[in-house]
Design an enzyme around this catalytic site. Sequence first.
Site, PDB file in Angstrom:
ATOM      1  N   LYS A 142      43.792  30.640  26.024  1.00 49.17           N
ATOM      2  CA  LYS A 142      43.675  32.144  26.500  1.00 49.17           C
ATOM      3  C   LYS A 142      45.260  32.790  26.576  1.00 49.17           C
ATOM      4  O   LYS A 142      45.488  33.711  26.190  1.00 49.17           O
ATOM      5  CB  LYS A 142      42.816  32.539  27.636  1.00 49.17           C
ATOM      6  CG  LYS A 142      41.212  32.437  27.424  1.00 49.17           C
ATOM      7  CD  LYS A 142      40.545  32.245  28.764  1.00 49.17           C
ATOM      8  CE  LYS A 142      39.092  32.112  28.429  1.00 49.17           C
ATOM      9  NZ  LYS A 142      38.057  32.153  29.712  1.00 49.17           N
TER      10      LYS A 142
ATOM     11  N   GLN B 126      38.542  31.256  35.879  1.00 50.63           N
ATOM     12  CA  GLN B 126      37.837  30.342  34.888  1.00 50.63           C
ATOM     13  C   GLN B 126      36.653  29.785  35.598  1.00 50.63           C
ATOM     14  O   GLN B 126      36.945  29.296  36.847  1.00 50.63           O
ATOM     15  CB  GLN B 126      38.857  29.485  34.333  1.00 50.63           C
ATOM     16  CG  GLN B 126      38.220  28.577  33.342  1.00 50.63           C
ATOM     17  CD  GLN B 126      37.844  29.204  32.020  1.00 50.63           C
ATOM     18  OE1 GLN B 126      38.330  30.296  31.729  1.00 50.63           O
ATOM     19  NE2 GLN B 126      37.070  28.659  31.202  1.00 50.63           N
TER      20      GLN B 126
ATOM     21  N   ASP C 207      36.147  40.144  32.464  1.00 52.54           N
ATOM     22  CA  ASP C 207      35.438  38.925  31.943  1.00 52.54           C
ATOM     23  C   ASP C 207      33.808  39.824  31.770  1.00 52.54           C
ATOM     24  O   ASP C 207      33.095  39.263  31.124  1.00 52.54           O
ATOM     25  CB  ASP C 207      35.213  37.941  33.028  1.00 52.54           C
ATOM     26  CG  ASP C 207      35.820  36.720  32.605  1.00 52.54           C
ATOM     27  OD1 ASP C 207      35.958  36.386  31.262  1.00 52.54           O
ATOM     28  OD2 ASP C 207      36.259  35.801  33.336  1.00 52.54           O
TER      29      ASP C 207
HETATM   30  N1  GUN Z   1      33.726  29.682  31.443  1.00 50.20           N
HETATM   31  C1  GUN Z   1      33.084  29.566  30.219  1.00 50.20           C
HETATM   32  N2  GUN Z   1      33.239  30.870  29.568  1.00 50.20           N
HETATM   33  C2  GUN Z   1      34.090  31.537  30.333  1.00 50.20           C
HETATM   34  C3  GUN Z   1      34.571  32.842  30.209  1.00 50.20           C
HETATM   35  O1  GUN Z   1      34.272  33.773  29.280  1.00 50.20           O
HETATM   36  N3  GUN Z   1      35.347  33.417  31.205  1.00 50.20           N
HETATM   37  C4  GUN Z   1      35.508  32.453  32.388  1.00 50.20           C
HETATM   38  N4  GUN Z   1      36.240  33.270  33.522  1.00 50.20           N
HETATM   39  N5  GUN Z   1      34.959  31.586  32.624  1.00 50.20           N
HETATM   40  C5  GUN Z   1      34.272  30.909  31.599  1.00 50.20           C
END
Ligand code: GUN
Length: 293
Positions: free
Chosen positions: A53, A97, A120
């Site tokens: 990311k 995350q 998110d």
């Molecule tokens: N863990 C797995 N997928 C995601 C996501 O799209 N965002 C976040 N913050 N954590 C995740």
Amino acid sequence: MSAQLIDGKLIAQKIRQDAADRTQKLRARGIQPCLAVVLVGEDPASVSYVTAKERALEEAGMASQDIRLPQETSEIELLTIIDKLNQDPQVHGILVQLPLPKHINEDRIITAIEPAKDVDGFHPVSVGNMVLGRPGFLPCTPHGVLVLLRELSIPTNGAHAVMVGRSNIVGKPLANLLTRRDINATVTVCHTGTRDLADHCRRADILIAAAGRPGLITADMVRPGAAVIDVGVNRVEDPAAKKGYRLVGDVDFEGVKEVASFITPVPGGVGPMTIAMLIQNVVQAAEHRLQGV
Ligand code: GUN
């Protein structure tokens, strides 16, 4: 192979280029979109997602605040950090995350994020706006799946979509989004408690797997000509692989590709779309701030 392979990387690249162009325009006005990325602990999968990311943000000309915290971080400490990020005018988006360590209440953390920075799309306000069809951030993976379907002109109007999985991150929101009028699918939601899963799956025009179980969807569960979207990302041991493991989805790719009309690979299918939609949400958050939305 009869199925057309869906190149998520290619479609994601277009979206990331568009976000990069919008970022340039913002930077010309003195604003650099910035995402705070918070990672608690060192779960290897999470580390690799967060790294991907941050690399994508940089490539789009955006800034990131990389906040890595030890596994033992307390809930209060994390809430204090989120509060600071909420107040920080340099920060347009906040991503924590998931999953978080067991001693931290995930729900409390997500709810602490300012909805205007919830790129998110996990905050209850964002989820409510999504369900009501109001403007707001859409969760990245479900949104990415919708964009894949649209870009490939996979018909959704009146189609039967079967969603296997009911997580807050994928199954629940995606099932909901598929019923939007502009998509207009009829949706069946299946999960680990579903009886006769194969029967439900065989009725799908669009079969979406997000259950986190390698090889769950086999060729006999797929109607010939169905579009199959594999959201699963599972690490399976593979002594022959350099890292000792390889990534597989929830779909038995080798078998299902002979039956489906479209299929997403893992990796390279939905995964790149998740990152692209995140990048798009971050630039949107920065634009909204400029417009005072
Ligand atoms: N863990 C797995 N997928 C995601 C996501 O799209 N965002 C976040 N913050 N954590 C995740």
